[in-house]
Design a protein around this motif. Structure first.
Motif, PDB file in Angstrom:
ATOM      1  N   UNK A 155       0.825  -1.201   0.000  1.00  0.00           N
ATOM      2  CA  UNK A 155       0.000   0.000   0.000  1.00  0.00           C
ATOM      3  C   UNK A 155       0.863   1.256   0.000  1.00  0.00           C
ATOM      4  N   UNK A 156       1.983   1.199   0.731  1.00  0.00           N
ATOM      5  CA  UNK A 156       2.878   2.356   0.761  1.00  0.00           C
ATOM      6  C   UNK A 156       3.415   2.655  -0.636  1.00  0.00           C
ATOM      7  N   UNK A 157       3.945   1.638  -1.288  1.00  0.00           N
ATOM      8  CA  UNK A 157       4.542   1.861  -2.612  1.00  0.00           C
ATOM      9  C   UNK A 157       3.496   2.328  -3.619  1.00  0.00           C
ATOM     10  N   UNK A 158       2.274   1.790  -3.508  1.00  0.00           N
ATOM     11  CA  UNK A 158       1.206   2.219  -4.411  1.00  0.00           C
ATOM     12  C   UNK A 158       0.853   3.688  -4.174  1.00  0.00           C
ATOM     13  N   UNK A 159       0.812   4.070  -2.911  1.00  0.00           N
ATOM     14  CA  UNK A 159       0.496   5.457  -2.571  1.00  0.00           C
ATOM     15  C   UNK A 159       1.627   6.386  -2.977  1.00  0.00           C
ATOM     16  N   UNK A 160       2.866   5.982  -2.672  1.00  0.00           N
ATOM     17  CA  UNK A 160       4.021   6.818  -2.996  1.00  0.00           C
ATOM     18  C   UNK A 160       4.120   7.084  -4.492  1.00  0.00           C
ATOM     19  N   UNK A 161       3.730   6.099  -5.294  1.00  0.00           N
ATOM     20  CA  UNK A 161       3.819   6.240  -6.749  1.00  0.00           C
ATOM     21  C   UNK A 161       2.900   7.333  -7.284  1.00  0.00           C
ATOM     22  N   UNK A 162       1.867   7.687  -6.509  1.00  0.00           N
ATOM     23  CA  UNK A 162       0.917   8.713  -6.963  1.00  0.00           C
ATOM     24  C   UNK A 162       1.356  10.122  -6.591  1.00  0.00           C
ATOM     25  N   UNK A 163       2.385  10.238  -5.745  1.00  0.00           N
ATOM     26  CA  UNK A 163       2.815  11.553  -5.273  1.00  0.00           C
ATOM     27  C   UNK A 163       3.785  12.167  -6.275  1.00  0.00           C
ATOM     28  N   UNK A 164       3.455  13.343  -6.760  1.00  0.00           N
ATOM     29  CA  UNK A 164       4.249  13.994  -7.798  1.00  0.00           C
ATOM     30  C   UNK A 164       5.069  15.138  -7.206  1.00  0.00           C
ATOM     31  N   UNK A 165       6.191  15.477  -7.843  1.00  0.00           N
ATOM     32  CA  UNK A 165       6.961  16.644  -7.398  1.00  0.00           C
ATOM     33  C   UNK A 165       6.060  17.873  -7.325  1.00  0.00           C
ATOM     34  N   UNK A 166       6.129  18.585  -6.232  1.00  0.00           N
ATOM     35  CA  UNK A 166       5.292  19.752  -6.045  1.00  0.00           C
ATOM     36  C   UNK A 166       4.075  19.490  -5.180  1.00  0.00           C
ATOM     37  N   UNK A 167       3.724  18.212  -5.017  1.00  0.00           N
ATOM     38  CA  UNK A 167       2.578  17.883  -4.159  1.00  0.00           C
ATOM     39  C   UNK A 167       2.869  18.209  -2.699  1.00  0.00           C
ATOM     40  N   UNK A 168       4.108  17.963  -2.286  1.00  0.00           N
ATOM     41  CA  UNK A 168       4.541  18.289  -0.923  1.00  0.00           C
ATOM     42  C   UNK A 168       5.940  18.891  -0.998  1.00  0.00           C
ATOM     43  N   UNK A 169       6.302  19.637   0.044  1.00  0.00           N
ATOM     44  CA  UNK A 169       7.611  20.294   0.082  1.00  0.00           C
ATOM     45  C   UNK A 169       8.569  19.647   1.070  1.00  0.00           C
ATOM     46  N   UNK A 170       8.060  18.707   1.877  1.00  0.00           N
ATOM     47  CA  UNK A 170       8.881  18.024   2.874  1.00  0.00           C
ATOM     48  C   UNK A 170       8.150  16.763   3.312  1.00  0.00           C
ATOM     49  N   UNK A 171       8.908  15.848   3.929  1.00  0.00           N
ATOM     50  CA  UNK A 171       8.335  14.623   4.488  1.00  0.00           C
ATOM     51  C   UNK A 171       8.662  14.554   5.974  1.00  0.00           C
ATOM     52  N   UNK A 172       7.674  14.121   6.760  1.00  0.00           N
ATOM     53  CA  UNK A 172       7.882  13.898   8.187  1.00  0.00           C
ATOM     54  C   UNK A 172       7.574  12.436   8.465  1.00  0.00           C
ATOM     55  N   UNK A 173       8.568  11.711   8.943  1.00  0.00           N
ATOM     56  CA  UNK A 173       8.394  10.277   9.196  1.00  0.00           C
ATOM     57  C   UNK A 173       7.993  10.031  10.645  1.00  0.00           C
ATOM     58  N   UNK A 174       6.865   9.342  10.828  1.00  0.00           N
ATOM     59  CA  UNK A 174       6.393   8.996  12.167  1.00  0.00           C
ATOM     60  C   UNK A 174       7.046   7.718  12.665  1.00  0.00           C
TER      61      UNK A 174
END
Length: 276
Positions: A155-174
């Motif tokens: 599910x993570x890889x499927x979700x990550x594949x939909x995220x395009x440059x510009x959608x977010x400016x940073x990542x916060x890992x829980x």
């Protein structure tokens, strides 16, 4: 001295902790050390159930020990336990402050939440992050899944594949996730998106660009001082619970550079550890 195997990561934590505690009590242990508050709360309940006052020293990494039920107050637990706790509010604020210095233009922070995280580990961290991010003017973009834990990686890889440059400016890992090492997969995503990534110190070696928190090693050394006081005759209830004495900023400049992120000199000068 008795060390038990690693704790399970499922709902059997409480049951397993209770069994380990009973074993230690039967062996007349002088003190029980628990590296996380989840074990501490069960050890405390088990000693009470058995009418035993065996002393407990804990590390509370994901919860306020008073709100979690480990103590009546920081001044005195009012029971047979004491320990070291992470100041979640301070740590979250500093992480966001450092992020703003590293990349001033950040507006949207992505975070993988429901379905990707183990709820007890982030039930306090996530709401606090959301509160502090709003104060800093950040928009938080959450990614979730309804897949069962066994399918979290796919599910993570499927979700990550939909995220395009510009959608977010940073990542916060829980902290706390269903597949290991998710932090490495998130780090790969950050590199593809060319954004900075914040990660807890315990996960940072596997992925992420920087982290700020109290490490388990330093918490353990601080806890050992409490153990020494107890063995010298002080009751746990007479030893105030302490926040981490040492909080560290750890940065990975080479890994960050792969994501197009350069740490400013102001960050490098105050970093406690620079991993090259």
């Amino acid at each position: 001295y008795r060390e038990f195997p690693p704790m399970p990561t499922d709902d059997n934590v409480a049951k397993t902790t209770a069994e380990y505690t009973k074993t230690l009590l039967k062996e007349k242990a002088d003190l029980i050390f628990t590296p996380l508050e989840f074990q501490a709360i069960e050890a405390l309940a088990t000693t009470k159930e058995m009418g035993n006052n065996t002393q407990i020293v804990f590390i509370s990494q994901f919860h306020d020990p008073v709100a979690f039920g480990l103590a009546k107050s920081f001044r005195s637990s009012g029971n047979n336990a004491t320990g070291v706790a992470l100041d979640i509010v301070e740590v979250t604020q500093k992480q966001l402050e450092f992020l703003k210095k590293i990349k001033p233009g950040v507006k949207k922070i992505g975070i993988f939440t429901d379905g990707f995280r183990v709820p007890p580990l982030s039930e306090v961290l996530l709401p606090e992050f959301m509160r502090q991010a709003a104060k800093f003017g950040y928009e938080v973009v959450t990614y979730t899944t309804k897949a069962p834990p066994r399918d979290a990686e796919a599910a993570f890889h499927a979700t990550a594949a939909t995220i395009k440059p510009g959608d977010i400016d940073a990542l916060f890992h829980l902290a706390g996730h269903y597949f290991d090492p998710q932090e490495a997969a998130e780090s790969e995503l950050a590199a593809r998106l060319k954004v900075p990534m914040v990660a807890p110190l315990e996960d940072l070696p596997n992925g992420g660009h920087f982290g700020y928190s109290g490490g388990f090693f330093d918490s353990g050394k601080q806890s050992a001082k409490m153990v020494d006081k107890i063995f010298r005759g002080t009751k746990p209830s007479d030893i105030p619970i302490e926040y981490n004495e040492k909080l560290s900023l750890v940065v990975y400049p080479v890994r960050a550079r792969l994501a197009g992120v350069e740490f400013p000199e102001s960050i490098l000068q105050i970093a406690d550890t620079i991993v090259k």
